[in-house]
Design an enzyme around this catalytic site. Sequence first.
Site, mmCIF file in Angstrom:
data_model
loop_
_atom_site.group_PDB
_atom_site.id
_atom_site.type_symbol
_atom_site.label_atom_id
_atom_site.label_comp_id
_atom_site.label_asym_id
_atom_site.label_seq_id
_atom_site.Cartn_x
_atom_site.Cartn_y
_atom_site.Cartn_z
ATOM 1 C CB SER A 313 20.842 12.022 -20.517
ATOM 2 O OG SER A 313 21.276 11.697 -19.231
ATOM 3 C CG ASP A 324 15.592 -3.092 -24.002
ATOM 4 O OD1 ASP A 324 15.656 -2.877 -25.227
ATOM 5 O OD2 ASP A 324 16.595 -3.108 -23.252
ATOM 6 C CE LYS A 338 25.170 13.192 -20.075
ATOM 7 N NZ LYS A 338 24.700 12.239 -19.022
#
Length: 480
Positions: A313, A324, A338
Site C-alpha cells: 500500500s 519511476d 495492494k
Amino acid sequence: MGNGWKKAGLIGLGAVLGLLLSLNFSAMAEKEARLPIPYDDLQLFSAVFVRIKKEYVEPVSDDKLIKEAINGMVHGLDPHSDFLDADAYRELQVSTQGRFGGLGIEVGVEDGFIKVVSPIEETPAFRAGIKAGDLIVKIDDTATRGMALSDAVSKMRGKPGTQIVLTVARKEIDAPLTFTLTREEIVVKSVKAKLIEPHYGYIRIRQFQERTGEDLAKAIKELYKQGDLTGLVLDVRTDPGGLLPTAVGVSAAFLPKDSLVVYTDGRTPDARMRLSASKENYLRSRSEDYLKDLPAGIKTVPMVVLVDGGTASASEIVAGALQDHKRAVVMGTQTFGKGSVQTILPLGHNTGLKLTTARYYTPNGRSIQAKGIEPDIAVDDGRDLPSRLREANLEHHLEVPAPGAPPADAGPNAKAKSAGASIKAESKPTAKADAEAAAQPPRFEFGAPEDFQLQQAVNQLKGLPVVASSKAVSAQAKPQ
C-alpha cells in the site's frame, strides 16, 4: 395468515430501504438515475429476513441481522472494504495515531478467516513467533470463520496486561498452533534511523501514521548533524502501509518540489486525484510544513529502497514513486501488490464505511494492484518464500482493467475462478512447502549487522558487487 406475511414482508422491506437511505443510497440514485432500483432483489432480501425472524432455531435481533447483512455486502466486494461499527470506527482512529492496547498484528480477511498480513516488530505477536500468512482460526474460544474483520480486531485489542489465546493454522504445519499472549500498549514508533557506518544512513519506516512525515524529517536532520551523507538506505520491508497523505510526504522528502508522487482513478471526481510533492498534498491541516528546512543533500544523496513481500500500500507508493523518478534503486523482492485506496466514509452514530474507492498508479502509470513493485535489483535473503501471502492470493481481490478500459464487472464466473484459485493456494501442506519452511532463517532485527539485504544495499551504494541470494553466500561458506 396471508396478511401477516404481507405485513412482515413490508416491515422487512422498509428496514432494508431505510438502511440504504442511511448509506446515502438516495444520493447515489440521483447520480445514476438511469439505473433502476433492484426492487426484486430487495424483495428477496426481505423474504429471507422474514424467514429468519420467524423460523430460525433461536430468536435473532433485527440489529444483528441488519449488521450481518451489511458485513456480507461489504466483504463480498474486496478484501479491504469493511463496515465499521462504533468500536471498530474508534479503533481505526486510534491505530492511525500509533498507540493502542493489543498484540501488534496487521490482519486481513482471506477465505472467510482472519489472516495475518504482518506482525509488527517488538510486539507480543512478533516475539511469540506469529508469522505473515498465518490463519487465526480462533480467538479465545470463538471461531473466526465468517467473523467481520472489525470484530476480530476488537477482540484482539484490549487492556494491557490481559491475556488472550490465539489458535493459528500455518500452511506448512498439520496441527493448529496455540499462542497465549499478553496484551501490551502498542506504541508503534514508525521511524527508526541510525548511521550504519560513517556517512551512510539507514532509515526504517514501519508504518505510515499521522506523524510519520514529521518523524522522518527529524530523523533526516539528526543524521545530517553527524555529517553529510554519502548514501542512504530507506527500509520499508514488512511495512503494511497506512495513510496516503503521509506516503506523499515521505516521497516529497526525497523528490524535487511538485514532482508527481501518485495518481488515483475511481468512479467519482473525489476518487480521481493527482498528488505531487507539495505541502498541499501531504499536510493534513494548516500546520507548518515539516519538510521546509530539510538539509539540501537529502534531495540528491544516492539511495536504495529495501522492499519485500510485506511491503504494501503506502510503502509501495513511496517505492514506486522513487523508482519511476529514478531517485532510488529499489532492492529486495516483489512487494505485496495492494494498489487500491480505501476511504473512510462516516455514516452517523459513530459508525463508518471503509470502502475501496480508487486504484492508484505510480507516476509512470503503472498499476501495483495484484502485481506489486518489481525491484531493480533482486536480492533474496530467504525470508520471502514463494508461498507467501500476497494481494493476488486474496479472495475477491481487484483486477486491473486494461489501459483505457472501464472497470469490468467480474460476474459470477470470474468470481468463482478467483475464489477457486485462492482456495487452491491454501491447500494442505506439501513436501515443497515443508522444505520452504525448513529453509526459512530465524527472525532477525531489520538493520542489524546480520541483515543480508541491508549489506547488499550498502554494497550497491559503494559501487561494490551485490550478491543476489544469501544461499549463494551460505554455499560458499560451507567446507568443500
